[in-house]
Write an enzyme that holds these catalytic residues in place. Structure first.
Site, PDB file in Angstrom:
ATOM      1  N   SER A  96     -10.808   6.501   1.112  1.00 25.21           N
ATOM      2  CA  SER A  96     -10.470   6.105  -0.258  1.00 25.21           C
ATOM      3  C   SER A  96     -10.170   4.618  -0.249  1.00 25.21           C
ATOM      4  O   SER A  96      -9.816   4.054   0.800  1.00 25.21           O
ATOM      5  CB  SER A  96      -9.233   6.876  -0.746  1.00 25.21           C
ATOM      6  OG  SER A  96      -8.773   6.378  -1.987  1.00 25.21           O
TER       7      SER A  96
ATOM      8  N   TYR B  85      -0.825  10.431   0.143  1.00 24.01           N
ATOM      9  CA  TYR B  85      -2.286  10.308   0.161  1.00 24.01           C
ATOM     10  C   TYR B  85      -2.682   8.992   0.819  1.00 24.01           C
ATOM     11  O   TYR B  85      -3.561   8.956   1.699  1.00 24.01           O
ATOM     12  CB  TYR B  85      -2.797  10.387  -1.277  1.00 24.01           C
ATOM     13  CG  TYR B  85      -4.289  10.305  -1.431  1.00 24.01           C
ATOM     14  CD1 TYR B  85      -5.109  11.368  -1.050  1.00 24.01           C
ATOM     15  CD2 TYR B  85      -4.895   9.184  -2.007  1.00 24.01           C
ATOM     16  CE1 TYR B  85      -6.487  11.311  -1.217  1.00 24.01           C
ATOM     17  CE2 TYR B  85      -6.270   9.127  -2.177  1.00 24.01           C
ATOM     18  CZ  TYR B  85      -7.056  10.186  -1.782  1.00 24.01           C
ATOM     19  OH  TYR B  85      -8.419  10.130  -1.952  1.00 24.01           O
TER      20      TYR B  85
END
Length: 263
Positions: free
Chosen positions: A140, A153
């Site tokens: 990401s 995350y």
């Protein structure tokens, strides 16, 4: 540039979102696919949209990583050599650090980091023995810089970059390639499925995710990066600029992120 046509590719998280879009796009290239996710019914639905005979389903839960060496051995014995492993499966988070239970951070690491590392380690001896193979891991932009409400995350995705950078170094010259793919906002259910402070799903969509790249567009760009065997690629819209702000102007990035709609 190496074309993917005819390659055998194992895709995790293939039941929806980016994984599903990759499966459909790779099927059009004549790839032989092994699709994994927890939801077998959804995998069967994806398989039904692909060329008959080209797709095999292998249910997999990233939290059950102790079983991965045996699972990988079964895949190789049943379906033959694998050319590419796409580590795509994962889960996101939306909660403030002060409110977030430790169990949420543990799940972030088990799913997004340890599960991915375990499957990679289960496949690595296969690639070493063949002296070729390609690990493609979807991380990401949050693996490169942070954003509020995504602390667990971000931590797990940052960890993936550290691991796979070293994997690439240790197998330099042995025919094993590593590509890290860093999505920005993509139109998937990642926000709806994101864990909140107590571990329950958020259940609602982020505005930024809703306005992100169409998943088919993302898959096309990702496949091009795989064919070029890029070390690292950033795929998104304006949010990709955060990579360069982080590198050269971290204080400016800090202010930009705080002004952005990140929930």
């Amino acid at each position: 540039m190496e074309r993917l046509n005819g390659k055998t590719i194992w895709v995790t998280g293939a039941s929806s979102g980016i994984g599903e879009a990759l499966a459909l796009a790779l099927d059009k290239k004549g790839c032989r696919l092994i699709l994994s996710a927890r939801n077998e019914d959804r995998l069967k639905a994806v398989k039904a949209r692909c060329t008959p005979g080209n797709v095999h389903i292998v249910p997999l839960d990233l939290e059950q990583y102790a079983s991965f060496p045996e699972l990988a051995a079964q895949v190789f014995s049943t379906y033959g050599p694998v050319d590419i492993l796409i580590n795509n499966a994962g889960i996101s988070q939306r909660s403030l650090i002060v409110d977030t239970e430790l169990s949420v951070y543990e799940r972030m690491m088990h799913v997004n980091y340890l599960g991915t590392v375990a499957l990679t380690k289960a496949v690595l001896p296969h690639f070493v023995a063949r002296q070729k193979g390609h690990f493609v891991t979807v991380t990401s932009l949050m693996g490169k810089f942070g954003s509020p409400y995504r602390s667990g995350y971000c931590g797990a995705k940052h960890a993936l970059h550290g691991f796979f950078d070293v994997l690439r170094m240790e197998h330099e010259g042995s025919g094993i390639d590593v590509t890290l793919v860093c999505p920005g906002f993509v139109q998937t259910a990642i926000a709806k499925n994101a864990l909140t402070a107590d571990g329950s799903p958020q259940g609602t969509e982020d505005v930024a995710t809703k306005n992100g790249l169409p998943v088919s567009t993302f898959a096309h760009k990702m496949i091009r990066a795989m064919e070029r065997k890029k070390f690292e690629v950033y795929i998104g819209q304006r949010e990709v600029a955060g990579i360069y702000l982080k590198r050269f102007f971290p204080r400016i990035l800090h202010k930009v992120v705080l002004r952005s709609r990140v929930t």
